[in-house]
Design a protein around this motif. Structure first.
Motif, PDB file in Angstrom:
ATOM      1  N   ALA A  35       0.871  -1.200   0.010  1.00 44.66           N
ATOM      2  CA  ALA A  35      -0.068  -0.030   0.176  1.00 44.66           C
ATOM      3  C   ALA A  35       0.914   1.274   0.142  1.00 44.66           C
ATOM      4  O   ALA A  35       0.622   2.298   0.616  1.00 44.66           O
ATOM      5  N   TYR A  36       1.820   1.103  -0.861  1.00 43.35           N
ATOM      6  CA  TYR A  36       2.906   2.136  -0.743  1.00 43.35           C
ATOM      7  C   TYR A  36       3.566   2.445  -2.316  1.00 43.35           C
ATOM      8  O   TYR A  36       4.547   2.239  -2.545  1.00 43.35           O
ATOM      9  N   PRO A  37       2.548   3.180  -3.135  1.00 41.74           N
ATOM     10  CA  PRO A  37       2.715   3.392  -4.465  1.00 41.74           C
ATOM     11  C   PRO A  37       3.918   4.223  -4.614  1.00 41.74           C
ATOM     12  O   PRO A  37       4.096   5.307  -3.675  1.00 41.74           O
ATOM     13  N   GLY A 143       2.156  14.765   9.322  1.00 40.18           N
ATOM     14  CA  GLY A 143       1.752  13.458   8.964  1.00 40.18           C
ATOM     15  C   GLY A 143       2.870  12.618   8.385  1.00 40.18           C
ATOM     16  O   GLY A 143       3.612  13.171   7.697  1.00 40.18           O
ATOM     17  N   VAL A 144       2.911  11.287   9.047  1.00 40.23           N
ATOM     18  CA  VAL A 144       3.869  10.359   8.540  1.00 40.23           C
ATOM     19  C   VAL A 144       3.473   8.913   8.494  1.00 40.23           C
ATOM     20  O   VAL A 144       2.348   8.886   9.197  1.00 40.23           O
ATOM     21  N   GLN A 145       4.064   8.019   7.741  1.00 42.66           N
ATOM     22  CA  GLN A 145       3.591   6.771   8.132  1.00 42.66           C
ATOM     23  C   GLN A 145       4.242   5.979   9.118  1.00 42.66           C
ATOM     24  O   GLN A 145       5.528   6.151   9.362  1.00 42.66           O
ATOM     25  N   GLY A 146       3.686   5.383  10.032  1.00 46.03           N
ATOM     26  CA  GLY A 146       4.014   4.679  11.441  1.00 46.03           C
ATOM     27  C   GLY A 146       5.199   3.967  11.012  1.00 46.03           C
ATOM     28  O   GLY A 146       5.241   2.997  10.030  1.00 46.03           O
ATOM     29  N   GLY A 147       6.008   3.710  12.071  1.00 45.83           N
ATOM     30  CA  GLY A 147       7.162   2.834  11.732  1.00 45.83           C
ATOM     31  C   GLY A 147       8.294   2.980  10.826  1.00 45.83           C
ATOM     32  O   GLY A 147       9.213   2.192  10.518  1.00 45.83           O
ATOM     33  N   THR A 165       0.773   9.933  13.227  1.00 45.70           N
ATOM     34  CA  THR A 165       1.120   8.658  12.356  1.00 45.70           C
ATOM     35  C   THR A 165       0.004   7.964  12.004  1.00 45.70           C
ATOM     36  O   THR A 165      -1.043   7.952  12.606  1.00 45.70           O
ATOM     37  N   TYR A 166       0.178   7.107  10.656  1.00 47.59           N
ATOM     38  CA  TYR A 166      -0.854   6.399   9.929  1.00 47.59           C
ATOM     39  C   TYR A 166      -0.341   5.055   9.402  1.00 47.59           C
ATOM     40  O   TYR A 166       1.034   4.790   9.336  1.00 47.59           O
ATOM     41  N   ASP A 167      -1.458   4.201   9.391  1.00 50.15           N
ATOM     42  CA  ASP A 167      -0.806   2.823   9.160  1.00 50.15           C
ATOM     43  C   ASP A 167      -0.651   2.763   7.623  1.00 50.15           C
ATOM     44  O   ASP A 167       0.224   1.832   7.291  1.00 50.15           O
ATOM     45  N   THR A 168      -1.391   3.476   6.722  1.00 45.39           N
ATOM     46  CA  THR A 168      -0.893   3.474   5.382  1.00 45.39           C
ATOM     47  C   THR A 168      -0.728   5.087   4.873  1.00 45.39           C
ATOM     48  O   THR A 168      -1.176   5.812   5.609  1.00 45.39           O
ATOM     49  N   LEU A 169      -0.195   5.044   3.634  1.00 45.14           N
ATOM     50  CA  LEU A 169       0.100   6.315   2.879  1.00 45.14           C
ATOM     51  C   LEU A 169      -1.323   6.814   2.606  1.00 45.14           C
ATOM     52  O   LEU A 169      -1.581   7.911   2.682  1.00 45.14           O
ATOM     53  N   ASP A 170      -2.344   5.898   2.051  1.00 45.72           N
ATOM     54  CA  ASP A 170      -3.447   6.622   1.781  1.00 45.72           C
ATOM     55  C   ASP A 170      -4.218   7.492   2.916  1.00 45.72           C
ATOM     56  O   ASP A 170      -4.818   8.308   2.785  1.00 45.72           O
ATOM     57  N   ASP A 175      -6.202  12.579   5.233  1.00 44.32           N
ATOM     58  CA  ASP A 175      -6.180  13.623   6.056  1.00 44.32           C
ATOM     59  C   ASP A 175      -5.665  14.912   5.762  1.00 44.32           C
ATOM     60  O   ASP A 175      -5.897  16.003   5.989  1.00 44.32           O
ATOM     61  N   LEU A 176      -4.489  14.668   4.942  1.00 40.84           N
ATOM     62  CA  LEU A 176      -3.888  16.030   4.307  1.00 40.84           C
ATOM     63  C   LEU A 176      -4.661  16.755   3.146  1.00 40.84           C
ATOM     64  O   LEU A 176      -4.960  17.872   3.618  1.00 40.84           O
ATOM     65  N   SER A 177      -5.200  16.135   2.413  1.00 36.54           N
ATOM     66  CA  SER A 177      -6.291  16.674   1.522  1.00 36.54           C
ATOM     67  C   SER A 177      -7.472  17.302   2.228  1.00 36.54           C
ATOM     68  O   SER A 177      -7.879  18.273   1.744  1.00 36.54           O
ATOM     69  N   SER A 178      -7.904  16.740   3.405  1.00 34.33           N
ATOM     70  CA  SER A 178      -8.918  17.189   4.078  1.00 34.33           C
ATOM     71  C   SER A 178      -8.567  18.264   5.011  1.00 34.33           C
ATOM     72  O   SER A 178      -9.567  18.855   5.549  1.00 34.33           O
TER      73      SER A 178
END
Length: 267
Positions: A35-37, A143-147, A165-170, A175-178
């Protein structure tokens, strides 16, 4: 199984230069995020594509093994590797001293730049100096991806920022776009992927490129994660990776996914 069959299996494993656990089924099981294009993308059927998938498939060709990918949340990859859910990690994972406490790594085979993304016209968007950027993040939601090394970098260098922190990039990009984040921090390829989407139209890269030489938290380039006791597998993977970089295969794949050569010569 008879002694003869056991001896044949052992000999076959030795011929591949791998221990019996890896060679028994004739496949290399690879843990990746999915989940990290453009590093790693998994579809609904579990099929994995992207740069990480290319690296895995090229390694399997070199080792004459079949690849099987297992999709796992990024922050669970190292525990799952040590629990022997898969044989190696190929998931855009940077080599760091902190991770070396838990697992081993192959040689570095690629490296990339990292940048912040912020709203166009914001104070952050116009910054061109790293020290000014660090100061400007005070009190902001980053915002960053956790780990990830990105999380470690912000935590160390921007202690007054509100790290989210977030589980996924999506999830982070939503959250960034909103408007729930002031900025995000990730590798350049992931940020460019977001900016190319409709939801990224009002955002821009902060003009401060942060590479792996900037801080130890960002690691020493990308490596294949390997359990500490799998020394034979590590040796074979190192040889294969160096060949793939030297013959241009790694660079060709990275050009496909990143529009630039991020491959790194063996050191």
């Amino acid at each position: 199984m008879s002694f003869k069959l056991l001896s044949f299996a052992a000999a076959a494993a030795m011929a591949l230069g791998l221990n019996a656990a890896h060679a028994a089924e004739g496949e290399l099981v690879i843990g990746t995020e999915g989940a990290y294009p453009p590093f790693s993308m998994a579809d609904a059927n579990g099929n994995v594509t992207g740069f990480d998938a290319d690296v895995g498939n090229m390694l399997c060709d070199k080792l004459e093994l079949k690849c099987r990918f297992v999709v796992q949340a990024f922050d669970g990859l190292i525990p799952a590797l040590n629990a022997k859910r898969f044989d190696v990690i190929i998931s855009g994972m940077s080599i760091t001293d902190e991770r070396r406490k838990q697992i081993d790594f192959s040689v570095g085979y690629a490296e990339f730049a990292n940048q912040f993304v912020a709203k166009k016209g914001s104070d952050l968007a116009g910054i061109t100096d790293i020290e000014a950027l660090k100061a400007a993040t005070d009190g902001l939601r980053i915002g960053v991806q956790g780990g990830t090394t990105h999380a470690a970098y912000v935590e160390k260098n921007m202690p007054n920022a509100q790290l989210v922190t977030y589980d996924t990039l999506d999830q982070m990009q939503i959250d960034l776009s909103s408007g729930r984040l002031d900025a995000s921090f990730s590798d350049l390829s992931a940020q460019e992927d977001f900016l190319a989407k409709p939801e990224g139209a009002d955002f821009a890269l902060v003009d401060v490129v942060i590479d792996s030489t900037s801080d130890a938290t960002l690691g020493e380039g990308l490596g294949v994660g390997i359990r500490k006791d799998d020394t034979e597998l590590k040796d074979k993977i190192n040889t294969a990776l160096c060949e793939l970089v030297a013959d241009g295969s790694m660079g060709k794949s990275s050009e496909t996914w990143f529009k630039s050569d991020i491959s790194r010569a063996c050191q």
